[in-house]
Every structure is written in structure tokens, then in C-alpha cells.
Scaffold this motif. Structure first.
Motif, mmCIF file in Angstrom:
data_model
loop_
_atom_site.group_PDB
_atom_site.id
_atom_site.type_symbol
_atom_site.label_atom_id
_atom_site.label_comp_id
_atom_site.label_asym_id
_atom_site.label_seq_id
_atom_site.Cartn_x
_atom_site.Cartn_y
_atom_site.Cartn_z
ATOM 1 N N LEU A 53 90.456 12.223 77.482
ATOM 2 C CA LEU A 53 90.318 11.013 76.633
ATOM 3 C C LEU A 53 90.756 11.117 75.057
ATOM 4 O O LEU A 53 90.033 11.963 74.434
ATOM 5 C CB LEU A 53 88.783 10.556 76.914
ATOM 6 N N ASN A 54 91.816 10.476 74.925
ATOM 7 C CA ASN A 54 92.381 10.398 73.560
ATOM 8 C C ASN A 54 92.264 8.975 72.931
ATOM 9 O O ASN A 54 93.130 8.124 73.343
ATOM 10 C CB ASN A 54 93.776 10.942 73.414
ATOM 11 N N SER A 58 95.228 5.551 71.924
ATOM 12 C CA SER A 58 95.234 3.891 72.355
ATOM 13 C C SER A 58 94.886 2.980 71.074
ATOM 14 O O SER A 58 95.099 1.642 71.482
ATOM 15 C CB SER A 58 94.034 3.998 73.422
ATOM 16 N N ALA A 59 94.691 3.509 69.969
ATOM 17 C CA ALA A 59 94.461 2.740 68.857
ATOM 18 C C ALA A 59 95.886 2.320 68.273
ATOM 19 O O ALA A 59 97.018 2.827 68.416
ATOM 20 C CB ALA A 59 93.700 3.328 67.740
#
Length: 99
Positions: A53-54, A58-59
Motif C-alpha cells: 500500500l503506497n 496515489s496522491a
């Protein structure tokens, strides 16, 4: 007097029609999931255990302002030399006026 009654009646008819317009658009389609809640939670736990989960990826990126290397005079000279610019006469007038 008759005109005001007609206007009031038309306004009431329009308001009544708008009040009854309750149809949803687009038509609601029931969604059936192919995964169970337990399956989704298990996938999330597996991803977090593997450090998959990064959230930073995704930002949206933070954009830095671009630093220009050209001067204003160099840009104006390039625009004046370009023969494909529309309204050349207006550009020449603006340059001569000093805008």
C-alpha cells in the motif's frame, strides 16, 4: 387582472411539474459485488503486510514552479521572428505603442 391570473397559474403548473419530476437519471442499477467483505479485508491485510500500500503514489503530484531561462526580450524577439503568428499587424502596433 386576467394576465396576472394566467401568470400565477402558469407558475403554479411549472412548480408542480418540477415537484413531481423525481425520476432518477441514470436509472439505478443494482450492484452485485463478486467479493465478500472478508475477502476484501484479507486482501488489504496482505497488501499492508507486503508493504504494497503506497498512499504517496496515489496522491496527486506536487508541482514545482518552472524556472524560465529566457528573458522577456528574448521571448519577444522569438515571437517577432515567427511568421506564422496571426494578426501580425496588431502585434507590431502593440510593440510600437509600448504595451
Amino acid at each position: 387582472m386576467n394576465i396576472s391570473k394566467i401568470v400565477i397559474t402558469a407558475t403554479l403548473v411549472a412548480a408542480t411539474g418540477a415537484a413531481f419530476a423525481e425520476a432518477s437519471y441514470p436509472p439505478e442499477v443494482s450492484f452485485v459485488s463478486s467479493k465478500t467483505r472478508a475477502g476484501v479485508i484479507a486482501e488489504l491485510k496482505q497488501e499492508s503486510d507486503e508493504d504494497g500500500l503506497n498512499y504517496a503514489a496515489s496522491a496527486p503530484p506536487v508541482l514545482q514552479p518552472a524556472a524560465s531561462t529566457k528573458t522577456r526580450a528574448a521571448v519577444k524577439a522569438t515571437l517577432n521572428a515567427d511568421a506564422t503568428i496571426a494578426n501580425r499587424e496588431l502585434d507590431v502596433l502593440r510593440i510600437n505603442v509600448g504595451h
